[in-house]
Scaffold this motif. Structure first.
Motif, PDB file in Angstrom:
ATOM      1  N   LEU A  60       0.811  -1.225   0.000  1.00 12.20           N
ATOM      2  CA  LEU A  60       0.000   0.000   0.000  1.00 12.20           C
ATOM      3  C   LEU A  60       0.838   1.265   0.000  1.00 12.20           C
ATOM      4  N   ASN A  61       2.115   1.165   0.391  1.00  9.28           N
ATOM      5  CA  ASN A  61       2.957   2.357   0.517  1.00  9.28           C
ATOM      6  C   ASN A  61       3.742   2.675  -0.752  1.00  9.28           C
ATOM      7  N   GLU A  62       3.438   2.004  -1.842  1.00 11.18           N
ATOM      8  CA  GLU A  62       4.106   2.270  -3.116  1.00 11.18           C
ATOM      9  C   GLU A  62       3.400   3.427  -3.815  1.00 11.18           C
ATOM     10  N   PRO A  63       4.104   4.131  -4.729  1.00  8.10           N
ATOM     11  CA  PRO A  63       3.444   5.188  -5.504  1.00  8.10           C
ATOM     12  C   PRO A  63       2.196   4.659  -6.220  1.00  8.10           C
ATOM     13  N   LYS A  64       2.263   3.385  -6.623  1.00  7.46           N
ATOM     14  CA  LYS A  64       1.117   2.725  -7.246  1.00  7.46           C
ATOM     15  C   LYS A  64       0.800   1.497  -6.384  1.00  7.46           C
ATOM     16  N   LYS A  87      21.407  -3.492  -0.076  1.00  4.80           N
ATOM     17  CA  LYS A  87      20.253  -2.729   0.402  1.00  4.80           C
ATOM     18  C   LYS A  87      20.019  -1.573  -0.540  1.00  4.80           C
ATOM     19  N   PRO A  88      18.803  -1.125  -0.688  1.00  7.76           N
ATOM     20  CA  PRO A  88      17.598  -1.687  -0.074  1.00  7.76           C
ATOM     21  C   PRO A  88      17.063  -2.853  -0.895  1.00  7.76           C
ATOM     22  N   LEU A  89      16.464  -3.826  -0.198  1.00  7.65           N
ATOM     23  CA  LEU A  89      15.813  -4.945  -0.863  1.00  7.65           C
ATOM     24  C   LEU A  89      14.374  -4.579  -1.194  1.00  7.65           C
ATOM     25  N   PHE A  90      13.826  -5.184  -2.240  1.00  3.90           N
ATOM     26  CA  PHE A  90      12.424  -5.040  -2.589  1.00  3.90           C
ATOM     27  C   PHE A  90      11.586  -5.509  -1.397  1.00  3.90           C
ATOM     28  N   GLY A  91      10.530  -4.782  -1.079  1.00  2.00           N
ATOM     29  CA  GLY A  91       9.735  -5.006   0.128  1.00  2.00           C
ATOM     30  C   GLY A  91       9.439  -6.454   0.478  1.00  2.00           C
ATOM     31  N   PRO A  92       8.805  -7.232  -0.412  1.00  3.80           N
ATOM     32  CA  PRO A  92       8.520  -8.623  -0.056  1.00  3.80           C
ATOM     33  C   PRO A  92       9.786  -9.437   0.221  1.00  3.80           C
ATOM     34  N   LEU A  93      10.845  -9.238  -0.570  1.00  5.49           N
ATOM     35  CA  LEU A  93      12.096  -9.962  -0.340  1.00  5.49           C
ATOM     36  C   LEU A  93      12.679  -9.594   1.019  1.00  5.49           C
ATOM     37  N   GLU A  94      12.661  -8.321   1.356  1.00  4.20           N
ATOM     38  CA  GLU A  94      13.158  -7.882   2.662  1.00  4.20           C
ATOM     39  C   GLU A  94      12.368  -8.542   3.796  1.00  4.20           C
ATOM     40  N   LYS A  95      11.071  -8.628   3.633  1.00  4.70           N
ATOM     41  CA  LYS A  95      10.222  -9.272   4.643  1.00  4.70           C
ATOM     42  C   LYS A  95      10.605 -10.741   4.813  1.00  4.70           C
ATOM     43  N   TRP A  96      10.783 -11.467   3.703  1.00  5.69           N
ATOM     44  CA  TRP A  96      11.147 -12.880   3.789  1.00  5.69           C
ATOM     45  C   TRP A  96      12.497 -13.051   4.473  1.00  5.69           C
ATOM     46  N   VAL A  97      13.468 -12.204   4.118  1.00  5.62           N
ATOM     47  CA  VAL A  97      14.800 -12.281   4.734  1.00  5.62           C
ATOM     48  C   VAL A  97      14.700 -12.016   6.236  1.00  5.62           C
ATOM     49  N   ASN A  98      13.964 -10.971   6.611  1.00  7.50           N
ATOM     50  CA  ASN A  98      13.817 -10.621   8.033  1.00  7.50           C
ATOM     51  C   ASN A  98      13.101 -11.702   8.828  1.00  7.50           C
ATOM     52  N   GLU A  99      12.263 -12.476   8.166  1.00  6.65           N
ATOM     53  CA  GLU A  99      11.562 -13.579   8.837  1.00  6.65           C
ATOM     54  C   GLU A  99      12.427 -14.832   8.939  1.00  6.65           C
TER      55      GLU A  99
END
Length: 147
Positions: A82-86, A127-139
């Motif tokens: 939701l926080n993307e320009p689109k 960095k920075p990683l694409f949002g979903p990839l960053e989430k998977w890595v952090n998990e």
């Protein structure tokens, strides 16, 4: 259908590929309205009638010029950004594969969509990683096959 229904955003299906070489993964820096300037996996939209494996093979070839082998399904995730320009919503299919020729280097086949492809050690990702990839890595997700 009214005009409001026609403009309503809908979820899309994407297939992304953890292309592995040893303990390294192939990432490219995005040039797009979603995740611009972040590092992401090769992949793209699933086409009508296409299997996940067919999509993975096609997208990796279109984006990097590489042929892949040992393509296998890992998991599916639900990504609402939701926080993307689109703002967008993707059901993302994660696949794992290896280059058919480990010595062949990736080429940037879509320079309007990516700044280039590089291999990165899993423990030393850019960095920075694409949002979903960053989430998977952090998990704590790791893309490597069980040994």
């Amino acid at each position: 259908m009214n005009d409001q229904d026609a403009a309503a955003p809908v979820p899309r299906v994407s297939v992304v590929v953890f292309l592995l070489k040893g303990r390294s993964v192939l990432l490219g820096r995005r040039r797009s309205s979603v995740g611009n300037s972040t590092y992401a996996l090769p992949g793209g939209h699933l086409e009508f009638g296409e299997s996940f494996e067919e999509c993975a093979i096609r997208e990796v070839k279109e984006e990097t010029g590489l042929e892949i082998r040992k393509t296998e399904f890992i998991m599916v995730t639900n990504n609402v950004m939701l926080n993307e320009p689109k703002p967008c919503h993707y059901v993302t299919v994660l696949m794992r594969a290896e280059p058919a020729d480990p010595e062949e280097e990736p080429k940037n086949m879509e320079p309007n969509k990516c700044d280039g492809w590089e291999w990165f050690e899993w423990g030393n990702l850019p960095k920075p990683l694409f949002g979903p990839l960053e989430k998977w890595v952090n998990e704590g997700f790791k893309p490597f096959p069980p040994t």
